[in-house]
Design a protein around this motif. Structure first.
Motif, short mmCIF file in Angstrom:
data_model
loop_
_atom_site.label_atom_id
_atom_site.label_comp_id
_atom_site.label_asym_id
_atom_site.label_seq_id
_atom_site.Cartn_x
_atom_site.Cartn_y
_atom_site.Cartn_z
N SER A 158 0.79 -1.24 0.00
CA SER A 158 0.00 0.00 0.00
C SER A 158 0.82 1.29 0.00
CB SER A 158 -0.90 0.03 1.23
OG SER A 158 -0.14 0.18 2.42
N TRP A 159 2.12 1.21 0.26
CA TRP A 159 2.88 2.43 0.53
C TRP A 159 2.85 3.43 -0.61
CZ3 TRP A 159 6.78 4.34 -2.42
CH2 TRP A 159 7.34 3.48 -3.36
N TYR A 160 2.65 2.98 -1.83
CA TYR A 160 2.76 3.82 -3.01
C TYR A 160 1.43 4.47 -3.42
CZ TYR A 160 1.24 -0.71 -4.71
OH TYR A 160 0.58 -1.90 -4.86
N HIS A 161 0.36 4.22 -2.66
CA HIS A 161 -0.94 4.80 -2.98
C HIS A 161 -1.00 6.22 -2.42
CE1 HIS A 161 -2.69 1.25 -4.70
NE2 HIS A 161 -2.41 0.53 -3.63
N TRP A 162 -0.94 7.22 -3.30
CA TRP A 162 -0.85 8.60 -2.84
C TRP A 162 -2.09 9.04 -2.07
CZ3 TRP A 162 -4.27 12.31 -4.45
CH2 TRP A 162 -5.02 12.05 -5.61
N LYS A 163 -3.21 8.41 -2.32
CA LYS A 163 -4.45 8.83 -1.65
C LYS A 163 -4.45 8.48 -0.16
CE LYS A 163 -7.31 8.79 -5.79
NZ LYS A 163 -8.52 8.25 -6.46
N LEU A 164 -3.49 7.68 0.29
CA LEU A 164 -3.38 7.36 1.72
C LEU A 164 -2.68 8.47 2.50
CD1 LEU A 164 -2.30 3.60 1.53
CD2 LEU A 164 -4.59 4.51 1.95
N TYR A 165 -2.07 9.41 1.78
CA TYR A 165 -1.22 10.41 2.42
C TYR A 165 -1.92 11.75 2.54
CZ TYR A 165 2.64 7.11 1.75
OH TYR A 165 3.46 6.01 1.81
N ARG A 166 -1.42 12.54 3.52
CA ARG A 166 -1.97 13.89 3.77
C ARG A 166 -0.83 14.87 3.94
NH1 ARG A 166 -5.56 11.31 2.32
NH2 ARG A 166 -7.57 10.86 3.29
N ASN A 167 -1.22 16.12 4.15
CA ASN A 167 -0.27 17.19 4.49
C ASN A 167 0.80 17.36 3.42
OD1 ASN A 167 -1.55 17.64 7.06
ND2 ASN A 167 -0.48 15.84 7.82
N TRP A 168 0.40 17.41 2.20
CA TRP A 168 1.34 17.53 1.08
C TRP A 168 2.05 18.87 1.10
CZ3 TRP A 168 2.22 13.50 -2.22
CH2 TRP A 168 1.33 12.43 -2.14
N GLY A 169 3.34 18.82 0.79
CA GLY A 169 4.09 20.06 0.61
C GLY A 169 3.84 20.64 -0.76
N GLN A 170 4.56 21.71 -1.09
CA GLN A 170 4.34 22.41 -2.36
C GLN A 170 5.14 21.79 -3.50
OE1 GLN A 170 6.57 23.32 -0.19
NE2 GLN A 170 8.38 23.65 -1.47
N GLY A 171 6.08 20.93 -3.17
CA GLY A 171 6.86 20.24 -4.20
C GLY A 171 8.15 20.95 -4.54
N THR A 172 9.10 20.19 -5.08
CA THR A 172 10.37 20.73 -5.54
C THR A 172 10.69 20.10 -6.90
OG1 THR A 172 12.69 21.17 -4.93
CG2 THR A 172 11.77 19.03 -4.28
N GLN A 173 11.12 20.92 -7.84
CA GLN A 173 11.34 20.45 -9.21
C GLN A 173 12.71 19.81 -9.36
OE1 GLN A 173 9.26 20.77 -12.19
NE2 GLN A 173 10.84 19.32 -12.91
N VAL A 174 12.70 18.60 -9.91
CA VAL A 174 13.94 17.91 -10.28
C VAL A 174 13.94 17.74 -11.79
CG1 VAL A 174 15.23 15.75 -10.13
CG2 VAL A 174 14.13 16.70 -8.09
N THR A 175 14.98 18.25 -12.43
CA THR A 175 15.10 18.13 -13.88
C THR A 175 16.43 17.49 -14.21
OG1 THR A 175 13.77 20.13 -14.19
CG2 THR A 175 15.06 19.36 -16.06
N VAL A 176 16.37 16.37 -14.92
CA VAL A 176 17.57 15.65 -15.30
C VAL A 176 17.68 15.72 -16.82
CG1 VAL A 176 18.87 13.50 -15.14
CG2 VAL A 176 17.21 14.11 -13.34
N THR A 177 18.69 16.41 -17.30
CA THR A 177 18.84 16.60 -18.73
C THR A 177 20.29 16.87 -19.07
OG1 THR A 177 18.12 17.92 -20.63
CG2 THR A 177 18.36 19.07 -18.54
N SER A 178 20.66 16.43 -20.28
CA SER A 178 22.02 16.71 -20.75
C SER A 178 22.07 18.00 -21.56
CB SER A 178 22.53 15.53 -21.58
OG SER A 178 21.63 15.25 -22.64
#
Length: 125
Positions: A105-125
């Motif tokens: 169940s750990w990967y089900h996002w609907k089980l989680y609360r209190n989400w942060g605003q997020g941080t962008q990760v960009t991997v590119t050459s």
């Protein structure tokens, strides 16, 4: 007020490393399971990793051996160390809380609360 703040996202080349931080204010992170998720436009949010209160960790298959989740009780922070980054790791990364999870169940996002605003990760050459 319960609040999570993600940081550490950046632009990196394939093979590079980043360490994301999930910091909490208003509560003790150690009393929750903390999950890291990521999302790209047009796709559903997906579980990256999770760490339970007892220290048990979970990872999605594509990041096993490359990412590591850990807790820092002193700083009330959960980290996601990301090594050998790939272009497909590009996304906005979020952290969130839940009470407890199991392998099924750990990967089900609907089980989680209190989400942060997020941080962008960009991997590119």
């Amino acid at each position: 007020q319960v609040r999570l703040v993600e940081s550490g996202g950046d632009l990196v080349q394939p093979g590079g490393s980043l360490r994301l931080s999930c910091s909490a204010s208003g509560f003790n992170l150690g009393t929750y399971t903390i999950g890291w998720f990521r999302q790209v436009p047009g796709k559903e949010r997906e579980g990256v990793s999770s760490i339970r209160r007892d220290g048990i960790t979970f990872y999605r298959d594509s990041v096993k051996g490359r990412f590591a989740i850990s807790r820092d009780a002193v700083n009330n922070t959960v980290y996601l160390q990301m090594n050998n980054l790939r272009t497909e790791d590009t996304a906005i990364y979020y952290c969130a809380t839940t009470q407890s999870v199991v392998a099924q169940s750990w990967y089900h996002w609907k089980l989680y609360r209190n989400w942060g605003q997020g941080t962008q990760v960009t991997v590119t050459s």
